[in-house]
Design a protein around this motif. Structure first.
Motif, PDB file in Angstrom:
ATOM      1  N   THR A   5      22.825  16.585  77.406  1.00 40.35           N
ATOM      2  CA  THR A   5      21.644  15.722  78.184  1.00 40.35           C
ATOM      3  C   THR A   5      21.784  15.854  79.807  1.00 40.35           C
ATOM      4  OG1 THR A   5      22.441  13.718  76.497  1.00 40.35           O
ATOM      5  CG2 THR A   5      21.671  13.146  78.791  1.00 40.35           C
ATOM      6  N   ALA A  80      16.204   8.672  78.216  1.00 37.21           N
ATOM      7  CA  ALA A  80      15.351   9.223  77.191  1.00 37.21           C
ATOM      8  C   ALA A  80      15.823  10.295  76.386  1.00 37.21           C
ATOM      9  CB  ALA A  80      13.714   9.651  77.663  1.00 37.21           C
ATOM     10  N   THR A  81      16.543  11.438  77.341  1.00 35.42           N
ATOM     11  CA  THR A  81      16.904  12.594  76.751  1.00 35.42           C
ATOM     12  C   THR A  81      18.636  12.296  76.047  1.00 35.42           C
ATOM     13  OG1 THR A  81      16.291  13.958  78.647  1.00 35.42           O
ATOM     14  CG2 THR A  81      18.103  14.937  77.474  1.00 35.42           C
ATOM     15  N   ILE A  83      19.137   9.361  74.474  1.00 37.20           N
ATOM     16  CA  ILE A  83      18.708   8.818  73.048  1.00 37.20           C
ATOM     17  C   ILE A  83      18.052  10.076  72.040  1.00 37.20           C
ATOM     18  CG2 ILE A  83      17.017   7.458  71.821  1.00 37.20           C
ATOM     19  CD1 ILE A  83      16.909   5.733  74.301  1.00 37.20           C
ATOM     20  N   ASP A  84      17.314  11.062  72.755  1.00 35.60           N
ATOM     21  CA  ASP A  84      17.019  12.150  71.725  1.00 35.60           C
ATOM     22  C   ASP A  84      18.030  12.809  71.257  1.00 35.60           C
ATOM     23  OD1 ASP A  84      15.014  13.695  70.609  1.00 35.60           O
ATOM     24  OD2 ASP A  84      15.288  15.103  72.392  1.00 35.60           O
ATOM     25  N   GLU A  85      18.945  13.135  72.065  1.00 41.72           N
ATOM     26  CA  GLU A  85      20.269  14.178  71.802  1.00 41.72           C
ATOM     27  C   GLU A  85      21.024  13.337  70.804  1.00 41.72           C
ATOM     28  OE1 GLU A  85      20.962  17.382  72.638  1.00 41.72           O
ATOM     29  OE2 GLU A  85      18.721  17.183  73.383  1.00 41.72           O
ATOM     30  N   SER A  87      20.124  11.280  68.539  1.00 42.55           N
ATOM     31  CA  SER A  87      19.234  10.770  67.173  1.00 42.55           C
ATOM     32  C   SER A  87      18.774  11.967  66.503  1.00 42.55           C
ATOM     33  CB  SER A  87      18.232   9.689  67.374  1.00 42.55           C
ATOM     34  OG  SER A  87      17.256  10.210  68.478  1.00 42.55           O
ATOM     35  N   ASP A 100      10.773  20.003  74.941  1.00 44.40           N
ATOM     36  CA  ASP A 100      10.981  18.885  75.619  1.00 44.40           C
ATOM     37  C   ASP A 100      10.443  19.059  77.147  1.00 44.40           C
ATOM     38  OD1 ASP A 100      11.948  17.783  73.246  1.00 44.40           O
ATOM     39  OD2 ASP A 100      14.071  17.983  73.649  1.00 44.40           O
ATOM     40  N   LEU A 134       8.155   9.271  77.740  1.00 41.90           N
ATOM     41  CA  LEU A 134       9.315  10.099  76.947  1.00 41.90           C
ATOM     42  C   LEU A 134      10.269   9.073  76.596  1.00 41.90           C
ATOM     43  CD1 LEU A 134      10.396  12.611  76.297  1.00 41.90           C
ATOM     44  CD2 LEU A 134      11.684  12.567  78.531  1.00 41.90           C
ATOM     45  N   GLN A 137       8.730   6.946  73.717  1.00 42.10           N
ATOM     46  CA  GLN A 137       8.511   7.791  72.576  1.00 42.10           C
ATOM     47  C   GLN A 137       9.873   7.849  71.952  1.00 42.10           C
ATOM     48  OE1 GLN A 137       7.971  11.956  72.958  1.00 42.10           O
ATOM     49  NE2 GLN A 137       6.339  11.868  71.500  1.00 42.10           N
ATOM     50  N   GLN A 138      11.148   7.742  72.463  1.00 43.19           N
ATOM     51  CA  GLN A 138      12.357   8.016  71.775  1.00 43.19           C
ATOM     52  C   GLN A 138      12.821   6.618  71.293  1.00 43.19           C
ATOM     53  OE1 GLN A 138      13.569  10.862  71.250  1.00 43.19           O
ATOM     54  NE2 GLN A 138      12.022  12.025  72.410  1.00 43.19           N
ATOM     55  N   ARG A 141      10.739   6.239  68.124  1.00 43.08           N
ATOM     56  CA  ARG A 141      11.200   6.926  67.044  1.00 43.08           C
ATOM     57  C   ARG A 141      12.455   6.084  66.372  1.00 43.08           C
ATOM     58  NH1 ARG A 141      10.889  13.120  69.189  1.00 43.08           N
ATOM     59  NH2 ARG A 141       8.578  13.467  68.780  1.00 43.08           N
TER      60      ARG A 141
END
Length: 202
Positions: A5, A80-81, A83-85, A87, A100, A134, A137-138, A141
């Motif tokens: 992250t 946001a990053t 959460i993305d990492e 999930s 990204d 961003l 969006q996360q 999702r």
């Protein structure tokens, strides 16, 4: 997770950091903030934008009014990053990293273009809209995934980004980019989710 992250967030905000620090140093040589902002690439009012000013669509998201402005956007991008990492698992790390990073700047340029197209007269700079896109969006999702099943949890994840917009209303900040960011960030994933579900049913 934390290391990944931090690396991704740093790479995303590095260009804005370099541009903003340099521009801030140069601020002392300008008689007022507007001349400074115009010179270094702020998005002008729509009535002043023309084809020759198109470069501002790319530069304005990178330029920030001050370091505090940049740090607030960095925090949104980091969340946001994270959460993305947490999930999304990807075996092609570098390809996803490039994707990204590109996505953030594409959001920023697209939001700037929408402001001009819709005739917004307020000047603009910074990654706030892209950062909220961003983050939205996360969260969207996650809300649409099988990880979340309770309706109230889904509603909370959809509404959470709007809290940042309400904070900005209180502070008398131009919120057009923020509204566009949250709208786009929640709208695209939701649209694609229902398109894919409809295709599976067919």
């Amino acid at each position: 997770l934390i290391r990944s992250t931090l690396i991704k967030t740093t790479l995303i905000v590095l260009p804005p950091f370099i541009i903003t620090v340099w521009a801030q140093y140069q601020l002392q040589f300008f008689s007022n903030d507007l001349d400074w902002a115009e010179y270094y690439g702020a998005l002008l009012s729509s009535s002043k934008m023309n084809f020759n000013e198109g470069w501002r669509l790319l530069i304005a998201p990178l330029l920030h009014y001050n370091i505090k402005h940049l740090l607030s956007n960095t925090l949104l991008i980091a969340i946001a990053t994270l959460i993305d990492e947490a999930s999304v698992k990807s075996h092609t790390y570098f390809l996803k990293l490039l994707s990204d990073i590109s996505r953030v700047y594409l959001w920023g340029a697209f939001i700037a273009l929408m402001r001009v197209t819709w005739g917004v007269e307020a000047w603009s700079m910074g990654l706030s809209g892209a950062a909220l896109a961003l983050l939205s969006q996360q969260l969207c999702r996650v809300a649409l995934s099988s990880q979340v099943s309770h309706p109230l949890q889904k509603i909370f994840l959809y509404l959470a980004p709007w809290g940042f917009v309400l904070i900005d209303i209180r502070d008398n900040v131009d919120i057009v980019s923020h509204i566009l960011g949250v709208g786009l960030g929640t709208g695209w994933p939701t649209l694609f989710f229902y398109i894919r579900r409809k295709q599976k049913v067919m």
